[in-house]
Design a protein around this motif. Structure first.
Motif, PDB file in Angstrom:
ATOM      1  N   ARG A   2       0.825  -1.205   0.000  1.00 49.34           N
ATOM      2  CA  ARG A   2       0.000   0.000   0.000  1.00 49.34           C
ATOM      3  C   ARG A   2       0.858   1.252   0.000  1.00 49.34           C
ATOM      4  O   ARG A   2       0.603   2.199  -0.751  1.00 49.34           O
ATOM      5  CB  ARG A   2      -0.926  -0.002   1.215  1.00 49.34           C
ATOM      6  N   LEU A   3       1.904   1.263   0.826  1.00 54.23           N
ATOM      7  CA  LEU A   3       2.795   2.418   0.860  1.00 54.23           C
ATOM      8  C   LEU A   3       3.519   2.588  -0.469  1.00 54.23           C
ATOM      9  O   LEU A   3       3.747   3.717  -0.921  1.00 54.23           O
ATOM     10  CB  LEU A   3       3.800   2.282   2.004  1.00 54.23           C
ATOM     11  N   LEU A   4       3.880   1.476  -1.096  1.00 51.22           N
ATOM     12  CA  LEU A   4       4.543   1.559  -2.403  1.00 51.22           C
ATOM     13  C   LEU A   4       3.643   2.258  -3.419  1.00 51.22           C
ATOM     14  O   LEU A   4       4.101   3.122  -4.182  1.00 51.22           O
ATOM     15  CB  LEU A   4       4.914   0.162  -2.896  1.00 51.22           C
ATOM     16  N   ARG A   5       2.358   1.934  -3.410  1.00 49.82           N
ATOM     17  CA  ARG A   5       1.448   2.578  -4.369  1.00 49.82           C
ATOM     18  C   ARG A   5       1.299   4.066  -4.085  1.00 49.82           C
ATOM     19  O   ARG A   5       1.201   4.879  -4.994  1.00 49.82           O
ATOM     20  CB  ARG A   5       0.086   1.878  -4.335  1.00 49.82           C
ATOM     21  N   ARG A   6       1.294   4.440  -2.808  1.00 48.84           N
ATOM     22  CA  ARG A   6       1.171   5.865  -2.469  1.00 48.84           C
ATOM     23  C   ARG A   6       2.459   6.617  -2.827  1.00 48.84           C
ATOM     24  O   ARG A   6       2.408   7.751  -3.299  1.00 48.84           O
ATOM     25  CB  ARG A   6       0.858   6.018  -0.989  1.00 48.84           C
ATOM     26  N   VAL A   7       3.607   6.002  -2.583  1.00 47.93           N
ATOM     27  CA  VAL A   7       4.859   6.643  -2.956  1.00 47.93           C
ATOM     28  C   VAL A   7       4.972   6.741  -4.477  1.00 47.93           C
ATOM     29  O   VAL A   7       5.486   7.728  -5.011  1.00 47.93           O
ATOM     30  CB  VAL A   7       6.058   5.885  -2.353  1.00 47.93           C
ATOM     31  N   ARG A   8       4.484   5.732  -5.179  1.00 51.85           N
ATOM     32  CA  ARG A   8       4.459   5.788  -6.645  1.00 51.85           C
ATOM     33  C   ARG A   8       3.659   7.003  -7.115  1.00 51.85           C
ATOM     34  O   ARG A   8       4.081   7.718  -8.030  1.00 51.85           O
ATOM     35  CB  ARG A   8       3.846   4.507  -7.203  1.00 51.85           C
ATOM     36  N   ASP A   9       2.492   7.249  -6.498  1.00 48.86           N
ATOM     37  CA  ASP A   9       1.682   8.413  -6.871  1.00 48.86           C
ATOM     38  C   ASP A   9       2.475   9.704  -6.707  1.00 48.86           C
ATOM     39  O   ASP A   9       2.471  10.581  -7.573  1.00 48.86           O
ATOM     40  CB  ASP A   9       0.417   8.475  -6.011  1.00 48.86           C
TER      41      ASP A   9
END
Length: 354
Positions: free
Chosen positions: A221-228
């Motif tokens: 989940r954090l990876l997807r937010r950092v990707r954004d």
């Protein structure tokens, strides 16, 4: 739910499903459980029989549902998915069981919450592959025996202590999933980044792994937010600086504490001088329900050595004071839990199974 909200929720679920491993060889960490499952499944396939029923326990987000799907994939069989709270009557469970094909996997999430009548029906299905359906009421009631095709039950629970003894004893294989080390989460994040097409550096992955509470679901989940953040405000690559800035925006600090975690610690330290304070009082102070504080915040805070439970109430350790940038008050030796300094190696390789 609005159409946009539904679309976003569906997108999150699709992303989560995409990064889940499909085979046992792809499953990262949980080395002992993985090896034991490999023996169990290969032995059963060699004999041409369904494997023993499997119980997976452990905190949320560690891969219990993923392992259930992997079991079905390794066996080359179908899988039926349901949950304990969804099975309210024994007839509901009987309908599911009698629809299974030979060798199918039945996955029941949160199996400790299954209704008592359904649980008792499940006993005979697990042992004898037979269910007795009661038709009618009172003296005229009749029990009709129905055969069930041989199947494998995979049960998942976050509260194994709430399982009854008869239920637990009917599982031939019981496994407990432990939290992941930072090293294992680092490998997992690199794999997820490759699948999602996200460029990520070594130190960027390590930074996210260290703030993921030892939990793959949180790491992804954090990876997807950092990707954004990287795509909107950066060059699209997840670096150390990008990860730190993104997680600051999303209120995730260096230990993985979020807004509510810090609110609990801040209330303990500032409002109650470090405690002890009762759970209900603490919940009122942060504007949450007691169950939320106890089940969502406390497990990680206790594991990180920032909060202690005592007979008189919750107490902030010295490590909690220091993490908030406060000096702990002087106290006689042993008068207040010291905890431990917020550990960078909270989920170090020492926790990993060999």
């Amino acid at each position: 739910m609005s159409e946009i909200s539904a679309f976003v929720a569906e997108g999150e679920q699709d992303a989560e499903a995409t990064v889940r491993p499909k085979r046992l060889a792809e499953f990262i960490a949980q080395h002992r459980v993985r090896d034991q499952l490999d023996l169990l499944l290969k032995g059963a396939m060699g004999r041409g029989t369904p494997p023993d029923h499997i119980l997976l326990s452990g905190p949320p987000g560690l891969g219990k549902t993923t392992l259930a799907n992997i079991v079905a994939a390794e066996l080359g069989s179908g899988i039926r998915v349901t949950s304990g709270p969804a099975i309210e009557r024994s007839g509901d469970l009987a309908a599911i069981l009698t629809s299974l094909a030979v060798g199918d996997v039945l996955f029941i999430d949160e199996i400790h919450r299954i209704a008592k009548p359904a649980e008792e029906l499940l006993y005979s299905a697990m042992e004898d592959f037979r269910v007795d359906v009661v038709v009618g009421k009172g003296p005229g009631a009749t029990a009709i025996p129905l055969d069930v095709e041989p199947f494998t039950l995979v049960g998942a629970t976050t509260r194994s202590g709430l399982l009854t003894g008869p239920m637990r004893d009917r599982f031939g294989f019981v496994a407990h999933l432990d939290f992941y080390s930072v090293e294992d989460l680092d490998l997992l994040l690199h794999r997820s980044a490759r699948i999602l097409g996200v460029p990520i550096t070594e130190d960027g992955a390590t930074e996210i792994a260290g703030r993921s509470r030892g939990t793959p679901r949180i790491a992804n989940r954090l990876l997807r937010r950092v990707r954004d953040y990287a795509e909107v405000r950066g060059d699209g690559t997840v670096t150390l600086e990008t990860a730190r800035e993104a997680l600051r925006v999303y209120d995730v600090d260096a230990l993985g504490l979020d807004r509510l975690d810090r609110a609990v610690l801040t209330a303990l330290v500032d409002s109650f001088k470090g405690g002890p304070v009762g759970l209900s009082t603490l919940a009122v102070a942060v504007g949450e329900q007691p169950d939320t504080v106890e089940e969502v915040c406390e497990p990680f805070l206790v594991r990180a050595g920032l909060l202690a439970r005592t007979p008189r109430g919750r107490v902030a350790t010295d490590a909690a004071w220091l993490h908030l940038g406060r000096n702990p008050p002087a106290a006689p030796a042993g008068a207040r839990p010291t905890g431990q300094n917020p550990p960078a190696d909270l989920f170090s390789a020492d926790r990993r199974f060999p």
